[in-house]
Motif scaffolding. Structure first.
Motif, short mmCIF file in Angstrom:
data_model
loop_
_atom_site.label_atom_id
_atom_site.label_comp_id
_atom_site.label_asym_id
_atom_site.label_seq_id
_atom_site.Cartn_x
_atom_site.Cartn_y
_atom_site.Cartn_z
N ASP A 16 27.34 -1.66 15.72
CA ASP A 16 27.18 -0.65 14.53
C ASP A 16 28.07 0.30 14.88
OD1 ASP A 16 24.94 -1.98 13.80
OD2 ASP A 16 23.55 -0.82 14.75
N HIS A 20 35.72 -0.60 10.47
CA HIS A 20 36.43 -1.90 9.82
C HIS A 20 37.39 -1.35 9.05
CE1 HIS A 20 33.11 -4.38 11.31
NE2 HIS A 20 32.43 -3.36 10.90
N GLY A 84 34.17 3.48 -1.31
CA GLY A 84 32.76 3.38 -1.72
C GLY A 84 32.10 4.98 -2.00
N ASN A 117 34.47 6.02 6.09
CA ASN A 117 33.13 6.29 5.40
C ASN A 117 32.23 6.05 6.57
OD1 ASN A 117 30.66 5.67 4.16
ND2 ASN A 117 31.56 5.05 2.27
N ASP A 119 29.04 6.17 6.67
CA ASP A 119 27.69 5.27 6.23
C ASP A 119 28.06 3.68 6.17
OD1 ASP A 119 26.32 7.68 5.74
OD2 ASP A 119 26.83 7.84 3.99
N THR A 120 29.27 3.35 5.77
CA THR A 120 29.60 1.88 5.67
C THR A 120 30.50 1.46 6.55
OG1 THR A 120 31.48 2.11 4.43
CG2 THR A 120 29.39 1.95 3.21
N ARG A 121 31.15 2.27 7.55
CA ARG A 121 31.98 2.06 8.51
C ARG A 121 33.29 1.33 8.16
NH1 ARG A 121 30.31 5.25 12.27
NH2 ARG A 121 31.31 4.00 14.12
N ARG A 122 33.30 1.42 6.90
CA ARG A 122 34.83 1.20 6.20
C ARG A 122 35.92 2.09 6.03
NH1 ARG A 122 35.33 -3.03 1.37
NH2 ARG A 122 37.55 -2.95 1.03
N CYS A 123 37.02 1.82 6.64
CA CYS A 123 38.05 2.77 6.90
C CYS A 123 39.35 2.24 6.24
CB CYS A 123 38.23 3.14 8.43
SG CYS A 123 36.64 3.12 9.42
#
Length: 150
Positions: A16, A20, A84, A117, A119-123
């Motif tokens: 977690d 990414h 997002g 981000n 919350d989503t771990r998107r980078c």
């Protein structure tokens, strides 16, 4: 899970915690997953952006708001959509640091922050528009600045 790192040896991490980067970082497009690991004694201001794929690939990152409380990165609408969110202020920012000796000669790249981000771990890494921020700000520029937490 276990990971061999550049600065911390072998560590345990939770899936977690993985960040990414679907497009990778500039010049490292094949490096898609990283961990953000704090250096001891830095109060979360100085971090290591450690690749999961390549143990010897790690970047020194800093919280830009700890350097300059007036740092105000603004992302383009397509970047916000990709991450997002609706506003730049909904994201976390980190700047990459080139460490030199003496440390005061080290530089940070405020122009191309790593944006997360949480919350989503998107980078993604972005290039900010305008000429307000440069790619090589010396750390000594920030002595006495109005720093604030992220």
């Amino acid at each position: 899970m276990k990971l061999l790192t550049k600065y911390f040896g072998e560590i345990e991490y939770d899936g977690d915690d993985v960040l990414h980067f679907p497009k990778g970082l500039f010049a490292f497009e094949d490096e898609l997953e990283f961990l953000l690991l704090p250096f001891s004694g830095s109060n979360g201001t100085l971090l290591c952006l450690q690749s999961l794929k390549t143990p010897q690939l790690a970047f020194v990152a800093m919280n830009p708001f700890a350097l300059d409380g007036a740092y105000t990165p603004v992302l383009q609408p397509e970047e916000l959509e990709y991450l997002g969110v609706k506003e730049s202020t909904e994201l976390c920012y980190y700047v990459l640091c080139v460490v030199k000796n003496p440390v005061a000669a080290s530089t940070v790249n405020l122009k191309c922050p790593v944006v997360v981000n949480i919350d989503t771990r998107r980078c993604m890494q972005v290039i900010l528009d305008g000429d307000e921020y440069g790619m090589r700000h010396m750390l000594s520029e920030f002595e006495g600045e109005g720093a604030k937490p992220c």
